[in-house]
Design an enzyme around this catalytic site. Sequence first.
Site, PDB file in Angstrom:
ATOM      1  CG  ASN A 136      32.424  39.450  34.322  1.00  0.00           C
ATOM      2  OD1 ASN A 136      33.558  39.142  34.791  1.00  0.00           O
ATOM      3  ND2 ASN A 136      31.625  39.722  34.806  1.00  0.00           N
ATOM      4  CG  HIS A 138      34.337  38.674  38.196  1.00  0.00           C
ATOM      5  ND1 HIS A 138      32.972  37.998  38.241  1.00  0.00           N
ATOM      6  CD2 HIS A 138      35.082  37.555  38.041  1.00  0.00           C
ATOM      7  CE1 HIS A 138      33.545  36.522  38.172  1.00  0.00           C
ATOM      8  NE2 HIS A 138      34.568  36.534  38.278  1.00  0.00           N
TER       9      HIS A 138
END
Length: 249
Positions: A136, A138
């Site tokens: 995602n 991160h």
Amino acid sequence: MNLSIYKDYNDLSEHAAETIIALVSRTPDAVLCLASGDTPLLTYQLVVRKAIKNGIDFSQCTFVGLDEWVGVPPTNEGSCHYFFYHHLFQPLRISNGQIHLFDALSPDLAQECRKMEKIIYAKNGIDLMLVGIGMNGHIGFNEPGVSPNRYAHVVELDEITRAVGQKYFPQPVVLSRGITLGLQSFLEAKCAVLLASGVKKASVIRQTVEDEISPALPASIIRNHSNGHMMLDEAAASALTGKGTSQAI
Ligand code: PGA
């Protein structure tokens, strides 16, 4: 930001390991903040091999934690704590006094965050922060939407992180919160390195390099780092089109 593309995972890991070895050879009292995870695993195995073979002295280094799964004990194989002791600290005979990890079982996690910030400040900052990238986008547990101004903090984990994170654990585990250094900590590290390997990271890498710099994709902030380096293998770089933007967050 500097971007380097290596042939494959082995080649990438070899260069990442050399980056760590070169830093510690040059700066024996370096402060290192390293990520756990599948991507840097071979890097650390090579660091151990090179350090032993070439007599590189890690005894003056400091290790500060990047992140940890809240509520997961250090004895659990999936914890960042376990990962580092097993793959790096024990093989390199790092003493406990050199190691500052988050205590994810602490009843006072805010205090854990302050503890880590104080250590980093007292050590005059992080010399090298080496991170992976989540599916995602991160880095550490800085999930999409995080404020770029934060230092250490506790987060609610994103659905993707909760699901993907199961791969580190021998048994399914409830992952709901994480404790992590923030994007501001990342920006203030004297050198920031992001490693990515494999075609499964190709799409998120393309977004990180070519889309707008945005908290929606936390890793994109590396493009605002004055000494930021992305190290990719060809598979992770395979979706890059050559277009890039560089707006401030
Ligand atoms: P991985 O994790 O290296 O296991 O892919 C990366 C991350 O989530 O930061």
